[in-house]
Design an enzyme around this catalytic site. Structure first.
Site, PDB file in Angstrom:
ATOM      1  N   ARG A  18      51.369  64.505  20.657  1.00  0.00           N
ATOM      2  CA  ARG A  18      52.575  64.451  19.840  1.00  0.00           C
ATOM      3  C   ARG A  18      52.280  64.927  18.430  1.00  0.00           C
ATOM      4  O   ARG A  18      51.149  64.872  17.960  1.00  0.00           O
ATOM      5  CB  ARG A  18      53.144  63.020  19.802  1.00  0.00           C
ATOM      6  CG  ARG A  18      53.651  62.547  21.163  1.00  0.00           C
ATOM      7  CD  ARG A  18      54.858  63.374  21.596  1.00  0.00           C
ATOM      8  NE  ARG A  18      55.311  63.085  22.941  1.00  0.00           N
ATOM      9  CZ  ARG A  18      55.190  63.912  23.982  1.00  0.00           C
ATOM     10  NH1 ARG A  18      54.578  65.072  23.847  1.00  0.00           N
ATOM     11  NH2 ARG A  18      55.674  63.589  25.159  1.00  0.00           N
ATOM     12  N   CYS A  19      53.334  65.379  17.764  1.00  0.00           N
ATOM     13  CA  CYS A  19      53.263  65.893  16.406  1.00  0.00           C
ATOM     14  C   CYS A  19      52.455  64.935  15.523  1.00  0.00           C
ATOM     15  O   CYS A  19      52.667  63.721  15.598  1.00  0.00           O
ATOM     16  CB  CYS A  19      54.686  66.050  15.872  1.00  0.00           C
ATOM     17  SG  CYS A  19      54.791  66.778  14.237  1.00  0.00           S
ATOM     18  N   PRO A  20      51.488  65.445  14.770  1.00  0.00           N
ATOM     19  CA  PRO A  20      51.195  66.848  14.466  1.00  0.00           C
ATOM     20  C   PRO A  20      50.065  67.453  15.301  1.00  0.00           C
ATOM     21  O   PRO A  20      49.622  68.558  15.012  1.00  0.00           O
ATOM     22  CB  PRO A  20      50.786  66.782  13.000  1.00  0.00           C
ATOM     23  CG  PRO A  20      50.016  65.491  12.919  1.00  0.00           C
ATOM     24  CD  PRO A  20      50.762  64.545  13.862  1.00  0.00           C
ATOM     25  N   ASP A  45      55.855  68.301  23.865  1.00  0.00           N
ATOM     26  CA  ASP A  45      56.349  67.638  22.656  1.00  0.00           C
ATOM     27  C   ASP A  45      57.587  68.378  22.145  1.00  0.00           C
ATOM     28  O   ASP A  45      57.492  69.556  21.792  1.00  0.00           O
ATOM     29  CB  ASP A  45      55.254  67.638  21.586  1.00  0.00           C
ATOM     30  CG  ASP A  45      55.682  66.983  20.287  1.00  0.00           C
ATOM     31  OD1 ASP A  45      56.795  66.414  20.225  1.00  0.00           O
ATOM     32  OD2 ASP A  45      54.900  67.039  19.317  1.00  0.00           O
TER      33      ASP A  45
END
Length: 84
Positions: A18-20, A45
């Site tokens: 997931r981000c980042p 994502d």
């Protein structure tokens, strides 16, 4: 119809991240590539639909193709810009 993603020089599987993290992994992978090489990015994502195109624009790489209609998302990035 030819698969634009099939001939990538390298592949980065960022599924489950997931981000980042996906963009950080893309940045690291691209740093070790030669100009003109291509990277297939596979991700699930939703943030990558915004982050990958933004990364390419900011870092002056070329986003050759993207498939974001269904999971997993796929992006084909070429390091650097096309010669004018």
């Amino acid at each position: 119809m030819p698969d634009a993603f099939a001939a990538a020089d390298q592949t980065l599987d960022a599924r489950g991240l997931r981000c980042p993290e996906p963009v950080m992994m893309v940045r690291k992978a691209v740093r070790h590539m030669a100009d003109g090489q291509t990277l297939l990015i596979i991700s699930d994502d939703p943030a990558t639909t915004r982050d990958i195109p933004g990364f390419c624009q900011f870092m002056e790489h070329t986003l050759l193709a993207q498939a974001t209609e269904q999971l997993p998302y796929r992006y084909l990035l070429r390091k650097g810009r096309a010669a004018a």
